[in-house]
Design a protein around this motif. Structure first.
Motif, PDB file in Angstrom:
ATOM      1  N   PHE A  94     -56.199  49.332 -77.585  1.00  0.00           N
ATOM      2  CA  PHE A  94     -56.512  49.857 -76.173  1.00  0.00           C
ATOM      3  C   PHE A  94     -55.118  49.632 -75.099  1.00  0.00           C
ATOM      4  CE2 PHE A  94     -57.635  48.999 -71.366  1.00  0.00           C
ATOM      5  CZ  PHE A  94     -57.876  50.775 -71.316  1.00  0.00           C
ATOM      6  N   LYS A  95     -54.248  48.546 -74.826  1.00  0.00           N
ATOM      7  CA  LYS A  95     -53.208  48.618 -74.189  1.00  0.00           C
ATOM      8  C   LYS A  95     -52.205  48.757 -74.853  1.00  0.00           C
ATOM      9  CE  LYS A  95     -54.340  44.501 -71.592  1.00  0.00           C
ATOM     10  NZ  LYS A  95     -53.885  43.585 -70.708  1.00  0.00           N
ATOM     11  N   TYR A  96     -51.853  49.075 -75.787  1.00  0.00           N
ATOM     12  CA  TYR A  96     -50.618  49.893 -76.299  1.00  0.00           C
ATOM     13  C   TYR A  96     -51.009  50.901 -76.287  1.00  0.00           C
ATOM     14  CZ  TYR A  96     -48.290  45.749 -78.761  1.00  0.00           C
ATOM     15  OH  TYR A  96     -47.513  44.399 -78.604  1.00  0.00           O
ATOM     16  N   ALA A  97     -52.044  51.704 -76.709  1.00  0.00           N
ATOM     17  CA  ALA A  97     -52.223  52.937 -76.583  1.00  0.00           C
ATOM     18  C   ALA A  97     -52.060  53.186 -74.582  1.00  0.00           C
ATOM     19  CB  ALA A  97     -53.785  53.024 -76.910  1.00  0.00           C
ATOM     20  N   LYS A  98     -52.418  52.877 -73.772  1.00  0.00           N
ATOM     21  CA  LYS A  98     -52.255  52.763 -72.613  1.00  0.00           C
ATOM     22  C   LYS A  98     -50.964  53.232 -71.787  1.00  0.00           C
ATOM     23  CE  LYS A  98     -53.385  52.992 -68.661  1.00  0.00           C
ATOM     24  NZ  LYS A  98     -54.360  54.097 -67.501  1.00  0.00           N
ATOM     25  N   ILE A  99     -50.048  52.051 -73.108  1.00  0.00           N
ATOM     26  CA  ILE A  99     -48.614  52.309 -72.595  1.00  0.00           C
ATOM     27  C   ILE A  99     -47.886  52.928 -72.894  1.00  0.00           C
ATOM     28  CG2 ILE A  99     -46.144  50.429 -72.736  1.00  0.00           C
ATOM     29  CD1 ILE A  99     -47.763  48.385 -73.106  1.00  0.00           C
ATOM     30  N   ALA A 100     -48.207  54.208 -74.753  1.00  0.00           N
ATOM     31  CA  ALA A 100     -48.119  54.948 -74.561  1.00  0.00           C
ATOM     32  C   ALA A 100     -48.519  56.649 -73.313  1.00  0.00           C
ATOM     33  CB  ALA A 100     -48.831  55.667 -76.268  1.00  0.00           C
ATOM     34  N   ARG A 101     -49.795  56.174 -73.575  1.00  0.00           N
ATOM     35  CA  ARG A 101     -50.077  57.407 -72.360  1.00  0.00           C
ATOM     36  C   ARG A 101     -49.357  57.903 -71.391  1.00  0.00           C
ATOM     37  NH1 ARG A 101     -55.015  56.282 -75.357  1.00  0.00           N
ATOM     38  NH2 ARG A 101     -55.911  54.962 -74.009  1.00  0.00           N
TER      39      ARG A 101
END
Length: 890
Positions: A811-818
């Motif tokens: 979840f958090k790494y996807a947030k950073i990616a976005r």
């Protein structure tokens, strides 16, 4: 290993490369050959034949997908075969596929005006002569030459311009094809399939006729290989390049099979026979019958004409890049290595191939058929050599990074070699249906002789440079800027990953305990332009004699030291200067500074500089009032809550030291790089003045800016993160994503400088509470050992650490990616590599002076000095696993 920076612009989006490959594969054959396919294998037999042929080419495509993602460099096959077989193997492979590309381009120049005659029979005017039974007309030549010139011009104007043309034409082709398929479902008659589902009266006979279609279908799928030719220009995460290549093959197979079924559903066996003896364009006649309109037949022919141009365009892109790559390796004359100053396209290669396509129509269409067959032979030979290279490199270079990794590589490689080898053999086997005639052997042989001549001449001229090759920095760095057109395609490719993340998030949310945390940070930030001039007024409450701590020269050169001293003087505060702090400050420097402070009677400390200066100043303030070895306090063998009052004036927007109670120091005897931590060394006042940042050299800005980002990313993904730090981290990462590259590239926008400066301070504040994780934990041993620039060490390590850690918190790494333009957690490392590339920070640990022999010590030291960072990481690794991560970053 020596590397160079790519000279190409990264302009191709995911959609661009899909339509380039798909457009090349569907071409014109589906308009002119559907009747032949049905006559050969029946409607269902022909469709199955295409599916079987698609499986053949699918295996070859898998080898291309893995190699392209692993080596995304201009030239594709040239690089793959070079790495596996060396210069001579690479020369043969690339020279063979150039023949294929050039032959198709020349043929399409003849095919287009020929198709015009189907639509306008009176088009042919001004008879000139006959070649091999083909009548050449002035009007026919004029159209061929004008269109050839136009397409060459489009390609010279830029790869993105060519891709735009490809998109428009491919959409037209797809639209026309879909129209036919839908019309067949509405107006077709299942009775038309009677007697023509299969050809043959026995199971063996049906299998034979179906396979006869399957054996010729691979030649209609040539075109996906254009993607690796232009790999350096692709602006897509490496793993997705492989997926898109495979998707293009699947789409082409589906398109051909559905067209065949659609034609059979509309046209009875007698209708097809009549059409073949008439116009010969069975697909067009099927369209006319479906709509009961001769105009709609011409509409489909126009769609087919677009297919001619898409193949033409794709192979012009591929051929010019293949020539560029050979010229770059001194295998053919260097004149072909020239790129357009503005558009970054290989102009001389494009001019040559474009010129040949203008000359080719003068020789008539029949001769061009011979050239195409010889060219197809060259393509298939290249396919076989790439498949062999795939297997060789799995054995020869097992450690190579493979973003798109094919499972069961031995099976895939064996089938790909067998299938592509069969395609090559078919050209030589009599009565195979594809056997080259003697004229075609002459052309293939002539091309081979020309290649030998080039090889000998260039080897004599360029000597040891012949066959040389330098990898581009993009070998391992994905540079991807999201394009709005990619949205749907990205979503389709990432569906599995998104679903996995959603499930992961759901399970985590269900298991997550109720909130329970504490937050304490006694920091006083005074932020704004020109605030450094208030240093005296802000320091006055805390002392009467200040020790000013700086580096050896930067604060003096910028004039900031003089401004601060004058401000202190005006406030009645005496001062002494300590200017011995260097990069990666040492414990011995802090001890020396503390002794100087005590001897000078200083009762407060003012630091002017970047993170190293501020960290050392904190340690000086601490040691000035605490006895004993600083290492005892660093490793918590002793504790104290006393220090001289601190005023910090940061001049770099990176470490955030002004916002926390950390002082990172290196022990010169042991190489241990670890932080002294206590609330006593949190500044009484941190004067954060964006104006002080503007004097930084570009390379310093890049390094500290990336460090600031790492603070927020690591605090965000830390196991001890909390709501306050999460909110601050997300805000700071957004500020950096939107402003850092612009500021680095010279923007003088005061607002952008303010935002980067603020993000840096926030980064320091959040790590005071949530800590750092593995990237910082692994960098400290590296810079402690080799005194490397901290930001560069982080640039080498962070993407690799993310790749190893993202599964710990999708979840958090996807947030950073976005935040940085990606979609899923898998995109995160690629997005960070993009930022690193744009900041010119791309590097490996080996380029920073570290070697494989240093890894055991660094891994052991990481566990010693960075135990908290290791424990905070979303995935907790063992010492051996950390050693492997170091190895990947080498």
């Amino acid at each position: 290993m020596e590397k160079k920076k790519s000279e190409f612009d990264k302009v191709f989006s995911a959609w661009d490369i899909l339509v380039i490959a798909f457009g090349a594969m569907i071409g014109w054959g589906w308009v002119v050959s559907s009747g032949d396919w049905i006559a050969r294998g029946g409607v269902l037999g022909a469709a199955l034949g295409f599916a079987i042929g698609g499986v053949m080419i699918f295996f070859v495509g898998l080898t291309y997908a893995e190699l392209t993602a692993a080596m995304p460099q201009c030239g594709g096959e040239h690089v793959f075969s070079y790495k596996a077989m060396g210069p001579i193997g690479s020369y043969i492979c690339t020279w063979a596929i150039i023949l294929g590309y050039v032959s198709v381009v020349c043929f399409e120049a003849c095919a287009l005006p020929t198709i015009v005659t189907y639509i306008y029979p009176g088009f042919l005017k001004g008879y000139l002569y006959t070649v091999a039974g083909f009548d050449v007309y002035a009007s026919w030549l004029a159209v061929a030459i004008v269109v050839a010139g136009f397409i060459t011009y489009i390609n010279v104007r830029g790869a993105k311009t060519a891709a735009t043309l490809q998109t428009v034409l491919t959409v037209i082709i797809g639209g026309v094809g879909i129209l036919l398929i839908v019309a067949s479902a509405v107006t077709g008659d299942i009775g038309n399939l009677q007697g023509q589902l299969f050809v043959g009266n026995t199971a063996g006979g049906i299998l034979k006729t179906t396979m006869s279609v399957a054996l010729v279908t691979p030649f209609f799928f040539i075109g996906f290989d254009v993607i690796p030719q232009a790999a350096e220009e692709i602006n897509v995460p490496l793993k997705k390049i492989g997926k898109i290549m495979i998707l293009s093959i699947v789409l082409a197979v589906s398109f051909y099979a559905l067209i065949i079924i659609g034609v059979g559903y509309i046209m009875s066996a007698s209708d097809i026979v009549a059409s073949q003896s008439g116009s010969g364009l069975v697909t067009a006649d099927a369209m006319g019958k479906a709509f009961n309109s001769s105009i709609m037949a011409k509409v489909l022919i126009v769609g087919g004409m677009c297919g001619i141009v898409t193949s033409w365009n794709s192979f012009l892109i591929g051929g010019s890049r293949a020539m560029y790559s050979m010229a770059e390796s001194y295998m053919i004359p260097r004149v072909f290595v020239k790129l357009h100053d503005k558009y970054k396209t290989p102009t001389n290669a494009l001019y040559l191939i474009g010129g040949l396509s203008m000359i080719a129509p003068f020789f008539g269409r029949k001769m061009l058929v011979w050239i195409v067959d010889a060219g197809n032979f060259g393509c298939c030979l290249a396919y076989c050599m790439v498949a062999i290279s795939f297997v060789i490199l799995r054995t020869k270079a097992p450690e190579m990074a493979r973003p798109y990794r094919v499972k069961n590589y031995k099976l895939v490689g064996a089938v790909a070699i067998l299938m592509s080898g069969l395609m090559v053999a078919m050209y030589a086997i009599p009565n195979s249906g594809c056997t080259l005639v003697w004229q075609e052997w002459v052309m293939a042989g002539g091309w081979s002789v020309l290649g030998v001549i080039f090889c000998i001449v260039c080897k004599l001229k360029y000597k040891e440079k012949f066959g040389s090759h330098i990898d581009v920095a993009l070998d391992e760095d994905e540079v991807y800027v999201r394009d709005d057109v990619d949205e749907a395609l990205e979503a389709a490719l990432a569906t599995a990953g998104t679903a996995e993340e959603a499930a992961d998030l759901t399970s985590k949310e269900a298991a997550r305990p109720s909130m329970d945390f504490s937050y304490f940070l006694p920091v006083n930030i005074v932020f704004g332009w020109g605030k450094a001039r208030q240093a005296g007024e802000l320091t006055k409450p805390y002392g009467r004699k200040a020790l000013i701590v700086t580096g050896k020269s930067s604060a003096k050169k910028s004039g900031l030291y003089d401004k601060v001293k004058q401000s202190l003087d005006a406030a009645g505060i005496a001062s002494e200067l300590y200017d011995q702090v260097a990069q990666n400050p040492l414990t011995t420097t802090a001890e020396d500074g503390a002794a100087f402070a005590r001897a000078s009677g200083c009762d407060c400390v003012v630091a002017i500089g970047g993170g190293s200066i501020m960290d050392c100043a904190k340690a000086i303030a601490f040691l000035a009032v605490n006895e004993g070895d600083v290492n005892d306090y660093i490793f918590n063998r002793k504790t104290s809550d006393r220090a001289l009052p601190l005023v910090l004036i940061p001049t770099t927007c990176g470490t955030g030291s002004e916002g926390n109670g950390f002082a990172v120091l290196t022990n010169p005897e042991t190489g241990d790089k670890k932080s002294l931590r206590c609330n006593a060394i949190v500044a009484k006042v941190s004067i954060v003045d964006p104006e002080c940042m503007t004097t930084m050299p570009k390379k310093v800005l890049a390094s500290v800016g990336f460090d600031a980002l790492c603070h927020s990313m690591e605090a965000y993904t830390s196991k001890i993160a909390q709501p306050f730090t999460d909110a601050l981290c997300e805000y700071a990462m957004g500020l950096i994503a939107d402003n850092l590259v612009d500021v680095y590239r010279g923007s003088e926008d005061k607002s952008a400088w303010e935002k980067i400066t603020l993000a840096s301070t926030i980064g320091g504040m959040v790590i005071n509470t949530a800590g750092v994780t593995l990237a910082h934990g692994m960098e400290h041993p590296a810079s402690g050992l080799k005194d490397i620039v901290h930001g560069k060490g982080l640039a080498a390590l962070t993407p690799v650490v993310i790749e190893a850690s993202y599964k710990g918190d999708h979840f958090k790494y996807a947030k950073i990616a976005r935040i940085f333009g990606g979609v899923t957690a898998e995109d995160c490392a690629a997005k960070i590599r993009t930022l690193i590339f744009n900041l010119d920070l791309t590097c490996r640990l080996s380029e920073l002076g570290l070697t494989e022999s240093d890894i055991p010590w660094m891994a052991e030291n990481c566990m010693k000095v960075s135990a908290a960072g290791v424990a905070n990481n979303p995935v907790v690794f063992t010492q051996d696993e950390i050693g492997e991560i170091y190895r990947r970053a080498m």
